[in-house]
Design a protein around this motif. Structure first.
Motif, PDB file in Angstrom:
ATOM      1  N   SER A  31       4.904   1.889 -15.252  1.00  0.00           N
ATOM      2  CA  SER A  31       5.015   2.226 -13.832  1.00  0.00           C
ATOM      3  C   SER A  31       5.756   1.136 -13.069  1.00  0.00           C
ATOM      4  N   VAL A  32       5.445  -0.119 -13.378  1.00  0.00           N
ATOM      5  CA  VAL A  32       6.106  -1.232 -12.700  1.00  0.00           C
ATOM      6  C   VAL A  32       7.591  -1.269 -13.054  1.00  0.00           C
ATOM      7  N   VAL A  33       7.926  -1.025 -14.316  1.00  0.00           N
ATOM      8  CA  VAL A  33       9.333  -1.018 -14.736  1.00  0.00           C
ATOM      9  C   VAL A  33      10.101   0.092 -14.012  1.00  0.00           C
ATOM     10  N   LEU A  37       0.835  -1.206   0.000  1.00  0.00           N
ATOM     11  CA  LEU A  37       0.000   0.000   0.000  1.00  0.00           C
ATOM     12  C   LEU A  37       0.868   1.255   0.000  1.00  0.00           C
ATOM     13  N   PHE A  38       1.966   1.194   0.728  1.00  0.00           N
ATOM     14  CA  PHE A  38       2.905   2.320   0.757  1.00  0.00           C
ATOM     15  C   PHE A  38       3.480   2.583  -0.630  1.00  0.00           C
ATOM     16  N   ILE A  39       3.884   1.522  -1.324  1.00  0.00           N
ATOM     17  CA  ILE A  39       4.450   1.680  -2.666  1.00  0.00           C
ATOM     18  C   ILE A  39       3.381   2.144  -3.656  1.00  0.00           C
ATOM     19  N   ILE A  40       2.169   1.608  -3.521  1.00  0.00           N
ATOM     20  CA  ILE A  40       1.078   2.032  -4.419  1.00  0.00           C
ATOM     21  C   ILE A  40       0.816   3.522  -4.260  1.00  0.00           C
ATOM     22  N   ALA A  41       0.866   4.019  -3.025  1.00  0.00           N
ATOM     23  CA  ALA A  41       0.662   5.451  -2.802  1.00  0.00           C
ATOM     24  C   ALA A  41       1.728   6.286  -3.504  1.00  0.00           C
ATOM     25  N   LEU A  42       2.942   5.738  -3.645  1.00  0.00           N
ATOM     26  CA  LEU A  42       4.017   6.467  -4.315  1.00  0.00           C
ATOM     27  C   LEU A  42       3.940   6.352  -5.832  1.00  0.00           C
ATOM     28  N   VAL A  43       3.538   5.176  -6.319  1.00  0.00           N
ATOM     29  CA  VAL A  43       3.589   4.896  -7.762  1.00  0.00           C
ATOM     30  C   VAL A  43       2.316   5.330  -8.478  1.00  0.00           C
TER      31      VAL A  43
END
Length: 347
Positions: free
Chosen positions: A63-65, A37-43
């Motif tokens: 985005s994943v790359v 969730l933390f990474i999703i908030a950034l990406v």
């Protein structure tokens, strides 16, 4: 009325204890979800921008790359810095042995027996246990990141659908509160990471310049170690200060030089963390230093290094949601944002 309030308070305490126990026991389940969730908030802002001129799956792939490249690059630099320090320790083991003998002799001269305790603790079995622990941690870390990666990809695919579900909830009040809470939390976490990254860069550069100026070996490595550890409040800067100080002991062989190195490194950390960072972050991210320290220790106790890294973002999320509901606003007022005009250090 009083009995009802006491009963309600007891239920809250019991529920909190049960929740903390569940977070600790099932850390392998909850920690990857929280980190994802933390990474999703950034990406997510990057993916949302890319969706303006790319198909949805293409925006997700890009985005994943970008995320993978950033993590691999950061991880490679960490391995490089600590690897260089480790190799330097091995190549200069004789000097460290001499320093250890001097310290042991001084301690034993003051009535502190070190050699006996060290010989009892150190053994081949101890070395094997340490090696097994490190191997197990590496394996668990790889498994952790694999699970996080799967959660992130699935989460990025579901963000739009989840947003729509919140808007279509029958309980419009709850849906609006959750939507505003997630939006505000994502904004604050991104700002927190931006400020933390900028301050980490400043800290790393200052440590590098200082190390080069005084002739401390591995200046570039110390600068990057200070940069990377600065993402963990309190504990990270302390470790980043102690490491080069220990090396200064073996390199300079003078206690005056060692004290000067230790004092200057701490001065850098203090100025950046207690003076520059609060003014850059402003009131939007101001959290009580006690709350920050408690967050780091509490979440590191539950989830280890990963908990120490995202402990403050989790606290930011909790305080953000507390500030949106009248019954919990007092928590946000006490531990969260100060009143306008008051600046509180975040480290």
């Amino acid at each position: 009325m009083t009995g009802g309030k006491v009963h309600q308070g007891a239920l809250i305490v019991i529920a909190t204890i049960i929740a903390v126990a569940a977070l600790s026991v099932a850390s392998s389940v909850f920690a990857p979800v929280a980190f994802a969730l933390f990474i999703i908030a950034l990406v997510w802002p990057l993916q949302r921008t890319l969706k303006g001129f790319l198909p949805g799956l293409a925006a997700l792939a890009v985005s994943v790359v970008v995320m993978i490249v950033a993590f691999v690059g950061f991880g490679s630099l960490i391995v490089w810095a600590f690897g260089r320090v480790g190799r330097w320790i091995v190549s200069d083991a004789a000097r460290f042995q001499t320093f250890y003998d001097q310290v042991t002799l001084w301690l034993e001269g003051h009535g502190v027996a070190v050699a006996g305790a060290w010989s009892e603790a150190f053994s081949v079995g101890w070395v094997l246990r340490i090696a097994q622990t490190i191997t197990g941690r590496l394996n668990s870390t790889m498994s952790f990141w694999l699970v996080v990666f799967v959660y992130v990809v699935l989460g990025l695919l579901e963000v739009d659908d989840f947003h729509g579900k919140l808007r279509r909830m029958r309980n419009r009040g709850a849906g609006d509160l959750l939507l505003r809470g997630f939006t505000a939390t994502g904004t604050k976490i991104r700002r927190y990471m931006l400020v933390r990254t900028l301050m980490s860069v400043v800290t790393g550069l200052l440590v590098w310049v200082f190390a080069r100026a005084v002739g401390l070996q591995l200046a570039e490595e110390w600068g990057f170690i200070a940069f990377s550890l600065n993402y963990i409040p309190f504990i990270g800067p302390l470790v980043a200060t102690v490491f080069p100080t220990v090396f200064a002991m073996t390199q300079f062989g003078s206690w005056h030089a060692v004290i000067a190195v230790f004092a200057c490194l701490n001065l850098i950390q203090f100025v950046v963390g207690s003076y520059v960072e609060p003014r850059v972050a402003g009131n939007a991210l101001a959290i009580s230093p006690v709350t920050v320290l408690f967050s780091v220790f509490f979440w590191s106790y539950l989830w280890g290094v990963f908990g120490a890294f995202i402990g403050v973002p989790i606290t930011i999320a909790l305080l953000t949601f507390c500030s949106l509901h009248p019954s919990s606003q007092w928590l946000a007022e006490i531990f969260g944002e100060p009143r306008q005009g008051e600046a509180v250090p975040t480290r």
